[in-house]
Design a protein around this motif. Structure first.
Motif, PDB file in Angstrom:
ATOM      1  N   PHE A  49     105.128   4.505 -19.875  1.00  0.00           N
ATOM      2  CA  PHE A  49     104.533   4.465 -18.541  1.00  0.00           C
ATOM      3  C   PHE A  49     103.609   5.657 -18.309  1.00  0.00           C
ATOM      4  CE2 PHE A  49     108.479   1.901 -17.350  1.00  0.00           C
ATOM      5  CZ  PHE A  49     107.811   0.693 -17.490  1.00  0.00           C
ATOM      6  N   ARG A  50     103.941   6.810 -18.889  1.00  0.00           N
ATOM      7  CA  ARG A  50     103.034   7.958 -18.783  1.00  0.00           C
ATOM      8  C   ARG A  50     101.730   7.661 -19.528  1.00  0.00           C
ATOM      9  NH1 ARG A  50     105.553  10.511 -14.645  1.00  0.00           N
ATOM     10  NH2 ARG A  50     104.498  12.493 -15.047  1.00  0.00           N
ATOM     11  N   ALA A  51     101.856   7.073 -20.735  1.00  0.00           N
ATOM     12  CA  ALA A  51     100.653   6.730 -21.506  1.00  0.00           C
ATOM     13  C   ALA A  51      99.848   5.641 -20.808  1.00  0.00           C
ATOM     14  CB  ALA A  51     101.054   6.286 -22.916  1.00  0.00           C
ATOM     15  N   LEU A  52     100.526   4.677 -20.206  1.00  0.00           N
ATOM     16  CA  LEU A  52      99.829   3.610 -19.492  1.00  0.00           C
ATOM     17  C   LEU A  52      99.045   4.173 -18.313  1.00  0.00           C
ATOM     18  CD1 LEU A  52      99.216   0.656 -18.809  1.00  0.00           C
ATOM     19  CD2 LEU A  52     101.447   0.528 -17.659  1.00  0.00           C
ATOM     20  N   LYS A  53      99.635   5.083 -17.561  1.00  0.00           N
ATOM     21  CA  LYS A  53      98.947   5.688 -16.426  1.00  0.00           C
ATOM     22  C   LYS A  53      97.640   6.338 -16.881  1.00  0.00           C
ATOM     23  CE  LYS A  53      98.720   7.601 -12.205  1.00  0.00           C
ATOM     24  NZ  LYS A  53      98.545   6.840 -10.961  1.00  0.00           N
ATOM     25  N   SER A  54      97.671   7.054 -17.993  1.00  0.00           N
ATOM     26  CA  SER A  54      96.466   7.715 -18.499  1.00  0.00           C
ATOM     27  C   SER A  54      95.410   6.716 -18.950  1.00  0.00           C
ATOM     28  CB  SER A  54      96.826   8.646 -19.663  1.00  0.00           C
ATOM     29  OG  SER A  54      97.695   9.679 -19.239  1.00  0.00           O
ATOM     30  N   ALA A  55      95.859   5.561 -19.445  1.00  0.00           N
ATOM     31  CA  ALA A  55      94.931   4.579 -20.015  1.00  0.00           C
ATOM     32  C   ALA A  55      94.427   3.553 -19.008  1.00  0.00           C
ATOM     33  CB  ALA A  55      95.611   3.857 -21.181  1.00  0.00           C
ATOM     34  N   LEU A  56      94.958   3.524 -17.798  1.00  0.00           N
ATOM     35  CA  LEU A  56      94.562   2.500 -16.826  1.00  0.00           C
ATOM     36  C   LEU A  56      93.055   2.416 -16.587  1.00  0.00           C
ATOM     37  CD1 LEU A  56      97.299   2.523 -14.021  1.00  0.00           C
ATOM     38  CD2 LEU A  56      96.865   0.755 -15.741  1.00  0.00           C
ATOM     39  N   PRO A  57      92.304   3.549 -16.554  1.00  0.00           N
ATOM     40  CA  PRO A  57      90.857   3.430 -16.323  1.00  0.00           C
ATOM     41  C   PRO A  57      90.145   2.565 -17.362  1.00  0.00           C
ATOM     42  CG  PRO A  57      91.564   5.687 -15.942  1.00  0.00           C
ATOM     43  CD  PRO A  57      92.738   4.957 -16.548  1.00  0.00           C
ATOM     44  N   ARG A  58      90.715   2.434 -18.550  1.00  0.00           N
ATOM     45  CA  ARG A  58      90.073   1.624 -19.588  1.00  0.00           C
ATOM     46  C   ARG A  58      90.106   0.130 -19.256  1.00  0.00           C
ATOM     47  NH1 ARG A  58      91.747   3.459 -25.533  1.00  0.00           N
ATOM     48  NH2 ARG A  58      89.988   2.059 -25.944  1.00  0.00           N
ATOM     49  N   LEU A  59      90.975  -0.266 -18.338  1.00  0.00           N
ATOM     50  CA  LEU A  59      91.081  -1.674 -17.971  1.00  0.00           C
ATOM     51  C   LEU A  59      89.973  -2.128 -17.033  1.00  0.00           C
ATOM     52  CD1 LEU A  59      94.928  -2.070 -17.363  1.00  0.00           C
ATOM     53  CD2 LEU A  59      93.623  -2.659 -19.413  1.00  0.00           C
ATOM     54  N   GLY A  60      89.238  -1.176 -16.445  1.00  0.00           N
ATOM     55  CA  GLY A  60      88.290  -1.554 -15.416  1.00  0.00           C
ATOM     56  C   GLY A  60      89.043  -1.955 -14.152  1.00  0.00           C
ATOM     57  N   ARG A  61      88.524  -2.913 -13.414  1.00  0.00           N
ATOM     58  CA  ARG A  61      89.220  -3.372 -12.211  1.00  0.00           C
ATOM     59  C   ARG A  61      90.521  -4.044 -12.620  1.00  0.00           C
ATOM     60  NH1 ARG A  61      89.616  -7.813  -8.611  1.00  0.00           N
ATOM     61  NH2 ARG A  61      88.423  -9.141 -10.031  1.00  0.00           N
ATOM     62  N   ILE A  62      91.628  -3.528 -12.115  1.00  0.00           N
ATOM     63  CA  ILE A  62      92.943  -4.049 -12.495  1.00  0.00           C
ATOM     64  C   ILE A  62      93.227  -5.335 -11.724  1.00  0.00           C
ATOM     65  CG2 ILE A  62      95.425  -3.593 -12.498  1.00  0.00           C
ATOM     66  CD1 ILE A  62      94.697  -0.615 -12.778  1.00  0.00           C
ATOM     67  N   MET A  63      93.634  -6.357 -12.473  1.00  0.00           N
ATOM     68  CA  MET A  63      93.989  -7.632 -11.852  1.00  0.00           C
ATOM     69  C   MET A  63      95.488  -7.767 -11.658  1.00  0.00           C
ATOM     70  SD  MET A  63      91.222 -10.172 -13.739  1.00  0.00           S
ATOM     71  CE  MET A  63      91.780  -9.822 -15.412  1.00  0.00           C
TER      72      MET A  63
END
Length: 330
Positions: free
Chosen positions: A120-134
């Motif tokens: 979850f820590r790694a996911l938080k850091s990587a969220l911007p790579r998803l663009g607009r989150i659906m």
């Protein structure tokens, strides 16, 4: 400076607290207390424990003991009190002790370790790579709730809880969703009991919606499992979907990113075996507290902030009863 820590309660989950404190620089677990004479505790009462001149009081006892234990600890004026979840017996009870703690200079922190799991820590850091989150979907599948003997071997009190899936387990993921996406605008829940041997619900769906158009979905079922050599490592699987790609968590703890339109997956966090509980998240949480107290920084799971997560739990049950989406007040 080394912080002196006292642990109240030596039940099942306290073993993870105890072991983790032994591996944290800047903290020393100097004493423990438990009323059970069969436990290898230094004291039989909280009063005895508080006589140890503690910097941190770590409460790992059942919820009905929390309010009194917190109030006693506050009078002893440690630097911080950590309390396990479920935090007190009700939202009203938790709010009262939070107000009392804020009238002192003692930090009151809820031991919410799931957001400290490494994926979850790694996911938080990587969220911007998803663009607009659906949508972010977590499929909770520990597979430990089957049959007439469900939960007896490890945590038998689960069986008698009138509120189980969301109150005891789902609250972790509501907190994770708040960590990842912030506070939602609405909530919908559909809850059910699959195992007649227990009192509370053990399966259900909770949907959080956001003004951005994003959705966070907890799809929980404690009878079903997921492919893993240890179903309690990640407790399930996650899929985060955005306009630019997807991020997937699998039961081995691996987190991968796939760009939209691609068949190639990039490893964000490799599968591994971790010490302690669920990716060594207890150690990570306690390390965070020590760092904030000794070097400064923002504590993530203060009691005041955690009340917002508890309100989501209450709204989930209200939504399930009303069979309707309910707004979340900010």
């Amino acid at each position: 400076m080394t912080l002196r820590v006292g642990l109240l309660g030596l039940g099942y989950f306290a073993q993870f607290h105890q072991e983790a404190w032994g591996r944290i620089d800047g903290a020393d677990l100097v004493a423990s207390a438990d009323a059970d004479p069969g436990k290898q505790a230094d004291h039989r009462s909280l009063a005895g424990l508080l006589g140890e001149r503690l910097d941190i009081v770590d409460i790992a006892t059942p919820p009905h003991t929390h309010a009194d234990a917190i109030r006693a600890a506050l009078r002893a004026r440690p630097r911080a009190v950590i309390c396990q979840k479920p935090f007190c017996i009700s939202l009203e009870d938790a709010t009262a002790v939070t107000d009392e703690a804020e009238a002192t200079d003692v930090a009151l922190i809820v031991h919410e370790n799931f957001r400290f799991q490494p994926w979850f820590r790694a996911l938080k850091s990587a969220l911007p790579r998803l663009g607009r989150i659906m949508q972010i979907t977590f499929r909770l599948r520990p597979g430990d709730g089957r049959g007439p003997d469900a939960y007896l071997a490890r945590q038998p009190y689960f069986r008698a809880m009138p509120r189980f899936l969301i109150h005891e387990t789902g609250i972790h993921y509501l907190d994770v969703f708040r960590y990842l996406l912030g506070d939602p605008d609405g909530i919908y829940a559909d809850l059910r009991r699959l195992n007649p041997s227990i009192r509370g619900e053990d399966a259900g769906l909770v949907v959080l919606d956001y003004g951005s158009g994003a959705r966070a979905v907890l799809d929980g079922n404690r009878l079903a499992d997921h492919p893993s050599d240890d179903t309690r490592r990640t407790f399930g699987e996650l899929l985060a979907e955005g306009e630019d790609g997807t991020i997937e968590l699998t039961g081995d703890g691996a987190l991968t990113f796939r760009q939209h339109g691609s068949q190639t997956r990039e490893t964000l966090l490799a599968a591994a075996t971790w010490l302690g509980f669920a990716g060594d998240s207890v150690h990570a949480f306690q390390t965070h507290v020590v760092a904030a107290l000794t070097r400064g920084g923002v504590l993530e799971t203060t009691a005041r902030d955690y009340l917002a997560t508890m309100r989501l739990v209450e709204l989930a049950y209200a939504s399930a009863e009303a069979k309707a989406r309910l707004p979340v007040e900010h």
